[in-house]
Design a protein around this motif. Structure first.
Motif, PDB file in Angstrom:
ATOM      1  N   ILE A  71       0.840  -1.206   0.000  1.00  0.00           N
ATOM      2  CA  ILE A  71       0.000   0.000   0.000  1.00  0.00           C
ATOM      3  C   ILE A  71       0.866   1.243   0.000  1.00  0.00           C
ATOM      4  O   ILE A  71       0.644   2.195  -0.755  1.00  0.00           O
ATOM      5  CB  ILE A  71      -0.948  -0.019   1.212  1.00  0.00           C
ATOM      6  N   SER A  72       1.887   1.244   0.864  1.00  0.00           N
ATOM      7  CA  SER A  72       2.775   2.405   0.945  1.00  0.00           C
ATOM      8  C   SER A  72       3.542   2.604  -0.357  1.00  0.00           C
ATOM      9  O   SER A  72       3.626   3.714  -0.883  1.00  0.00           O
ATOM     10  CB  SER A  72       3.738   2.230   2.121  1.00  0.00           C
ATOM     11  N   ALA A  73       4.091   1.516  -0.912  1.00  0.00           N
ATOM     12  CA  ALA A  73       4.910   1.627  -2.122  1.00  0.00           C
ATOM     13  C   ALA A  73       4.088   2.008  -3.340  1.00  0.00           C
ATOM     14  O   ALA A  73       4.624   2.560  -4.309  1.00  0.00           O
ATOM     15  CB  ALA A  73       5.637   0.310  -2.372  1.00  0.00           C
ATOM     16  N   SER A  74       2.789   1.738  -3.328  1.00  0.00           N
ATOM     17  CA  SER A  74       1.950   2.085  -4.480  1.00  0.00           C
ATOM     18  C   SER A  74       1.796   3.594  -4.656  1.00  0.00           C
ATOM     19  O   SER A  74       1.501   4.067  -5.755  1.00  0.00           O
ATOM     20  CB  SER A  74       0.564   1.456  -4.321  1.00  0.00           C
ATOM     21  N   GLY A  75       1.948   4.346  -3.563  1.00  0.00           N
ATOM     22  CA  GLY A  75       1.740   5.787  -3.628  1.00  0.00           C
ATOM     23  C   GLY A  75       0.285   6.186  -3.736  1.00  0.00           C
ATOM     24  O   GLY A  75      -0.031   7.361  -3.992  1.00  0.00           O
ATOM     25  N   ALA A  76      -0.637   5.258  -3.521  1.00  0.00           N
ATOM     26  CA  ALA A  76      -2.067   5.541  -3.683  1.00  0.00           C
ATOM     27  C   ALA A  76      -2.550   6.524  -2.620  1.00  0.00           C
ATOM     28  O   ALA A  76      -2.210   6.400  -1.447  1.00  0.00           O
ATOM     29  CB  ALA A  76      -2.865   4.249  -3.599  1.00  0.00           C
ATOM     30  N   ARG A  77      -3.363   7.491  -3.037  1.00  0.00           N
ATOM     31  CA  ARG A  77      -4.043   8.386  -2.101  1.00  0.00           C
ATOM     32  C   ARG A  77      -5.394   7.832  -1.684  1.00  0.00           C
ATOM     33  O   ARG A  77      -5.878   8.122  -0.594  1.00  0.00           O
ATOM     34  CB  ARG A  77      -4.281   9.768  -2.729  1.00  0.00           C
ATOM     35  N   ASN A  78      -6.012   7.053  -2.574  1.00  0.00           N
ATOM     36  CA  ASN A  78      -7.373   6.591  -2.363  1.00  0.00           C
ATOM     37  C   ASN A  78      -7.440   5.075  -2.479  1.00  0.00           C
ATOM     38  O   ASN A  78      -6.696   4.458  -3.252  1.00  0.00           O
ATOM     39  CB  ASN A  78      -8.305   7.230  -3.401  1.00  0.00           C
ATOM     40  N   LEU A  79      -8.372   4.481  -1.746  1.00  0.00           N
ATOM     41  CA  LEU A  79      -8.479   3.026  -1.698  1.00  0.00           C
ATOM     42  C   LEU A  79      -8.736   2.408  -3.062  1.00  0.00           C
ATOM     43  O   LEU A  79      -8.190   1.346  -3.391  1.00  0.00           O
ATOM     44  CB  LEU A  79      -9.605   2.636  -0.738  1.00  0.00           C
ATOM     45  N   ASN A  80      -9.582   3.019  -3.859  1.00  0.00           N
ATOM     46  CA  ASN A  80      -9.946   2.413  -5.135  1.00  0.00           C
ATOM     47  C   ASN A  80      -8.745   2.168  -6.034  1.00  0.00           C
ATOM     48  O   ASN A  80      -8.718   1.229  -6.824  1.00  0.00           O
ATOM     49  CB  ASN A  80     -10.962   3.290  -5.865  1.00  0.00           C
ATOM     50  N   GLU A  81      -7.703   3.006  -5.902  1.00  0.00           N
ATOM     51  CA  GLU A  81      -6.521   2.855  -6.748  1.00  0.00           C
ATOM     52  C   GLU A  81      -5.804   1.538  -6.509  1.00  0.00           C
ATOM     53  O   GLU A  81      -5.143   1.006  -7.406  1.00  0.00           O
ATOM     54  CB  GLU A  81      -5.563   4.022  -6.504  1.00  0.00           C
ATOM     55  N   LEU A  82      -5.919   0.977  -5.296  1.00  0.00           N
ATOM     56  CA  LEU A  82      -5.181  -0.235  -4.954  1.00  0.00           C
ATOM     57  C   LEU A  82      -5.670  -1.444  -5.725  1.00  0.00           C
ATOM     58  O   LEU A  82      -4.934  -2.430  -5.884  1.00  0.00           O
ATOM     59  CB  LEU A  82      -5.281  -0.498  -3.452  1.00  0.00           C
ATOM     60  N   PHE A  83      -6.911  -1.422  -6.214  1.00  0.00           N
ATOM     61  CA  PHE A  83      -7.444  -2.590  -6.897  1.00  0.00           C
ATOM     62  C   PHE A  83      -6.869  -2.752  -8.302  1.00  0.00           C
ATOM     63  O   PHE A  83      -7.094  -3.789  -8.940  1.00  0.00           O
ATOM     64  CB  PHE A  83      -8.968  -2.529  -6.911  1.00  0.00           C
TER      65      PHE A  83
END
Length: 689
Positions: A71-83
């Motif tokens: 999660i941290s390495a993805s740089g995502a601000r929002n949950l939906n981006e992680l999918f």
């Protein structure tokens, strides 16, 4: 302390006998758990597949894990981006503040065929047309321990909303987040985010308070800015060695820009949604392999979006011999109350036999006068009972059967069974075969919607006065005959854990036969001054056969260094219908609702003691979000890169990072020409005090 599993469902006094029966059936047998520690080893344990703690190779389906480091390495601000990091998922943006997340297609601008939970509390919103309101989930991304995604139908474990998949968001235990942490993020597109977390240990009670605010301008040229604020309290009390009590409370408030420039009935404006909840969970574990848990949560959601307009109507539109200006009140306000109670029992019946049984009840009360043409509340009660049996027949063979019975006040009773067999070829390789039947009950809006716009004041005309409340136009009519959707899934899976190589491989081939899909159809209206030819209603007019292959290969020599490759091949076949039917209903275009090919390469490298670089590259084929063939989103590529530096301890405890998102050019992820998502660069600083 044992890992907690909290799930959701729902109340009516008629379900209390089910709760008592569930407790009685799972009497506290004290049989010792089989040598599970030897079997599990150091492999990650998942909780979401059957409600039993299992390694991924024992689950009755494919489970993806997005852990805190990812999660941290993805740089995502929002949950939906992680999918984007999970095989088989489609992630798009209808506007800059309206994310879309679907699995295996069959989606439109309000995907509603996947269940999402936060610590067992369902954030699926079966009120209107959307399944998950991503802006209202109410969890700060830095508080997440991991996300477990069950890729496939799982109504046997979680009920009707788990039609195409389940995502269980598991937050960090308060005892693991003691101290104070602050975060600031700023960059392109008006990105301006702040967050504060405070954790304390007070005797046997650990607690965490998190507050955050995220803001950005959305897409260029659209009124789609977003400001989301949240506050959550999470406490755990270890009463004694056998009992723990958890309490959570949260508040989320979103201000969103909406509407379109120069649109007479959908002007640019601001909408607001507020969600608040309280959850209590009691967990009793008197012996290894024996657990009893009871959870209850209350949730309220309020939406504010109303405005008055004078709408010009020509004589051609109305059929009257004159033009007129009609005063209309557009009131999309709503209020929803949910109460949810569930009891669950895990027991070890024999050294090779484990079971989980439980029951629950949920009641939703929805007040939305414009959407349902009534000021009364729409009530939906769901009672359910479930059970799963896991039998380790030999060191090689593991069998799993489960089922759920639901009684829904809108659609009646349904039954969802599942059976699977896992064959461990060796300690590192497993084959899996499974079959299950799942369903999705219609949301209240799909069955009871009745949107009729009326005059908000008297209107003088050459032939007399139209009184206030005169019906002008109907856009949705009730669909009382809508039934639950059905899907039957057949799956063959393979998993390899190559521990000497720090690698794993997960492969899944599947056939998903969806029937009675609820689709939006159109017909001429019969109500109101303006007789429309596109009045909408819902019907079980759709079907689809979804088949394909998902691959997930991971090499991970260290927690903060890995390389992961995901690839999906997907084919969707819809019914054969005439051109006339295709113009009226969307089911003829289901084949386009997911890309045929999608690939993601995600990696991170700790190249120096305090430095990490990570990147994700996505190749996504063309698709359409349940629109016709002329509105297919073209294929696109997306590259995200993040560089992070852990600050020297002598200076401060914390991290400085810069993230460049979509740096290989603007993309359209919803429809051509309607919204363009460009590159965005932002920096973040987090400090632990």
């Amino acid at each position: 302390m044992p890992i907690l599993l909290r799930t959701s469902t729902a109340p009516s006094l008629t379900c209390i006998p089910l709760l008592l029966t569930a407790i009685g059936l799972a009497s506290p047998a004290r049989a010792a758990s089989p040598s599970e520690a030897d079997h599990l080893g150091d492999l990650p344990v998942v909780l979401s597949a059957t409600r039993l703690a299992q390694v991924q190779s024992d689950a009755p389906g494919a489970v993806s894990i997005i852990d805190r480091a990812m999660i941290s390495a993805s740089g995502a601000r929002n949950l939906n981006e992680l999918f984007r990091l999970v095989p088989g998922f489609q992630v798009g943006m209808h506007t800059g503040n309206k994310p879309l997340v679907g699995y295996h297609g069959l989606s439109d601008e309000a995907p509603r065929r996947m269940l999402v939970q936060v610590d067992g509390r369902s954030v699926y919103s079966p009120y209107f047309t959307a399944g998950v309101e991503w802006n209202q989930i109410g969890v700060d991304i830095d508080d997440i321990e991991r996300i477990e995604v069950f890729r496939g139908s799982n109504s046997a474990t979680y009920g009707s909303n788990a039609f195409l998949g389940v995502a269980n968001i598991i937050t960090r235990a308060p005892a693991e987040t003691l101290g104070t942490r602050v975060r600031y993020r700023a960059g392109d597109g008006g990105v301006n985010d702040i967050g504060l977390r405070v954790g304390r240990q007070l005797g046997d009670v650990a607690m965490r308070l998190s507050v955050a605010r995220n803001f950005d301008h959305g897409f260029a040229g659209l009124n789609d800015w977003r400001k989301t604020e949240l506050a959550t309290l999470h406490t755990q009390w270890a009463a004694d060695s056998d009992n723990s009590i958890e309490f959570q409370a949260g508040w989320t408030h979103s201000n969103l820009g909406t509407g379109k420039e120069d649109n007479p009935t959908d002007p640019e404006r601001r909408s607001q949604t507020t969600t608040s909840f309280g959850l209590i969970h009691w967990h009793h574990a008197p012996a290894p392999g024996e657990e009893l848990s009871v959870s209850y949560y209350h949730q309220e959601e309020n939406g504010r979006d109303n405005f008055d307009l004078l709408v010009p109507v020509t004589s051609r539109q109305s059929g009257l011999p004159f033009a007129v200006q009609l005063p209309l009140r557009f009131d999309y306000d709503f209020h929803v109350i949910r109460d949810d109670l569930e009891v669950q029992r895990i027991t070890t019946l024999a050294p090779s036999l484990r079971a989980v049984v439980g029951a629950g009840m949920r009641v939703d009360r929805i007040t939305a006068p414009l959407r349902f043409n009534t000021s009364d509340s729409i009530r939906n009660a769901v009672n359910h009972a479930f059970g799963t049996l896991e039998w380790r027949a030999s060191p090689r063979w593991l069998f799993n059967v489960g089922a759920m019975i639901e009684d829904n006040s809108l659609t009646g009773r349904s039954f969802a069974p599942r059976a699977s067999a896992n064959y461990h070829v060796s300690d590192s390789q497993t084959w899996r075969i499974s079959v299950n039947r799942s369903h999705r009950n219609p949301v209240a809006f799909e069955q009871k919607s009745s949107m009729i716009f009326s005059t908000s004041a008297p209107v003088s005309t050459p032939i007399g006065t139209l009184p206030a409340g005169t019906p002008i136009s109907q856009t949705f009519r009730p669909s009382p005959g809508v039934r639950a959707e059905r899907i039957t899934t057949y799956e063959l899976g393979y998993r390899a854990e190559l521990r000497p190589l720090h690698a794993s491989l997960d492969a899944r081939v599947f056939l998903e036969q969806a029937r009675d899909l609820i689709e939006m159809n159109i017909e001429p209206s019969t109500i109101g001054l303006l007789r429309r030819n596109n009045n909408r209603y819902f019907a079980n007019s759709g079907e689809a056969d979804i088949r394909g292959l998902e691959l997930a290969a991971t090499w991970r020599p260290a927690t903060d260094t890995w390389l992961q490759l995901n690839h999906t091949e997907l084919r969707i076949d819809g019914p054969t219908i005439s051109a006339a039917d295709a113009a009226r209903r969307p089911s003829g275009w289901v084949e386009y609702t997911a890309p045929r090919h999608s690939t993601t390469l995600f990696g991170a490298w700790r190249f120096a003691p305090r430095w990490q670089i990570s990147a994700a590259k996505h190749w996504i084929g063309f698709m359409s979000w349940y629109q016709d063939a002329d509105h297919k989103v073209p294929m696109y590529r997306q590259l995200d890169v993040r560089l992070a530096h852990r600050l020297p301890p002598a200076l401060a405890r914390g991290e400085l990072a810069i993230t460049a998102s979509n740096i290989d050019g603007p993309e359209e992820t919803y429809a051509p020409g309607t919204s363009v998502w460009g590159s965005r660069v932002f920096g973040s600083l987090s400090l632990e005090l």
